[in-house]
Design a protein around this motif. Structure first.
Motif, PDB file in Angstrom:
ATOM      1  N   GLU A 133       0.826  -1.199   0.000  1.00 51.90           N
ATOM      2  CA  GLU A 133       0.000   0.000   0.000  1.00 51.90           C
ATOM      3  C   GLU A 133       0.867   1.258   0.000  1.00 51.90           C
ATOM      4  OE1 GLU A 133      -2.819  -0.252   3.264  1.00 51.90           O
ATOM      5  OE2 GLU A 133      -3.421  -2.267   2.671  1.00 51.90           O
ATOM      6  N   ILE A 134       0.264   2.359  -0.447  1.00 51.02           N
ATOM      7  CA  ILE A 134       0.933   3.663  -0.477  1.00 51.02           C
ATOM      8  C   ILE A 134      -0.024   4.699   0.090  1.00 51.02           C
ATOM      9  CG2 ILE A 134       1.966   5.455  -1.933  1.00 51.02           C
ATOM     10  CD1 ILE A 134       2.529   3.219  -4.023  1.00 51.02           C
ATOM     11  N   ARG A 162      -7.540   2.951  -5.301  1.00 50.97           N
ATOM     12  CA  ARG A 162      -7.743   3.869  -4.180  1.00 50.97           C
ATOM     13  C   ARG A 162      -8.520   3.175  -3.068  1.00 50.97           C
ATOM     14  NH1 ARG A 162     -10.987   8.719  -5.660  1.00 50.97           N
ATOM     15  NH2 ARG A 162     -12.710   7.549  -4.827  1.00 50.97           N
ATOM     16  N   LEU A 163      -7.970   3.271  -1.847  1.00 57.64           N
ATOM     17  CA  LEU A 163      -8.625   2.713  -0.680  1.00 57.64           C
ATOM     18  C   LEU A 163      -9.318   3.786   0.148  1.00 57.64           C
ATOM     19  CD1 LEU A 163      -5.823   0.285   0.572  1.00 57.64           C
ATOM     20  CD2 LEU A 163      -7.882  -0.288  -0.746  1.00 57.64           C
ATOM     21  N   TYR A 176      -3.665   4.134  -1.273  1.00 52.12           N
ATOM     22  CA  TYR A 176      -3.825   3.212  -2.388  1.00 52.12           C
ATOM     23  C   TYR A 176      -3.314   1.817  -2.053  1.00 52.12           C
ATOM     24  CZ  TYR A 176      -4.375   7.406  -5.248  1.00 52.12           C
ATOM     25  OH  TYR A 176      -4.819   8.579  -5.771  1.00 52.12           O
ATOM     26  N   ARG A 177      -3.884   0.825  -2.719  1.00 48.42           N
ATOM     27  CA  ARG A 177      -3.386  -0.546  -2.705  1.00 48.42           C
ATOM     28  C   ARG A 177      -2.608  -0.730  -4.006  1.00 48.42           C
ATOM     29  NH1 ARG A 177      -7.967  -3.387  -2.349  1.00 48.42           N
ATOM     30  NH2 ARG A 177      -7.748  -3.556  -0.102  1.00 48.42           N
TER      31      ARG A 177
END
Length: 180
Positions: A133-134, A162-163, A176-177
């Motif tokens: 993830e970021i 996008r999470l 983000y994943r």
């Protein structure tokens, strides 16, 4: 099992550090952020690159200089370097290769996140397929030069999902994943 999360504050024009790794630009943008406050409780270990570990500190000159998240977090730290210091650093393990560093950091994190710090180590984790993830906090500033969030000469296409997206007084938060 622990996930690797690259979390970073970035200027609107895509820099995470100023020229020469200067982090003083970040100081006025550190402030309350509920997402970061929650994240700190979910970090089990830190995996940093050597330049980040030995580099500039946005908390320089304060009581929290040298402390992760400005003193808001403590725990095991792992540094990827080919030049470990001669004297041990309490709470810090130095590893000479990415695979070892990732395995040690994940084992120490347990079910929590391994928080990745540093553009180069994040790039290496992406290339190795181990970054999950970021989280990017976008600060309202244009730096014009410095260390980019992500740089891959010749280009690359890394898809993200996008999470989460939210705002805080000092930043816009994008989580983000990494899709594989």
């Amino acid at each position: 099992m622990a996930k690797l999360l690259y979390s970073v504050t970035m200027s609107l024009d895509g820099f995470i550090a100023g020229p020469g790794g200067d982090m003083s630009w970040l100081t006025p943008h550190l402030g309350p952020n509920p997402l970061v406050d929650d994240l700190i409780t979910r970090v089990g270990s830190i995996l940093a690159g050597n330049r980040t570990f030995r580099g500039d500190d946005p908390y320089k000159g304060t009581e929290h200089e040298g402390e992760a998240f400005g003193g808001g977090w403590s725990g095991p730290q792992f540094v990827l370097t080919h030049h470990a210091p001669a004297e041990p650093v309490p709470g810090v393990t130095f590893a000479g290769d990415l695979d070892t560093a990732v395995k040690q950091a994940k084992a120490a994190a347990g079910e929590k996140y391994v928080n990745v710090l540093g553009a180069d180590i994040a790039r290496q984790c992406l290339a190795a397929g181990v970054l999950d993830e970021i989280l990017v906090l976008i600060a309202p500033v244009l730096l014009g030069d410095g260390v980019r969030l992500f740089s891959h000469p010749g280009g690359t296409d890394i898809r993200l999902e996008r999470l989460h997206m939210s705002e805080a007084p000092q930043a816009a938060n994008l989580w983000y994943r990494v899709l594989r």
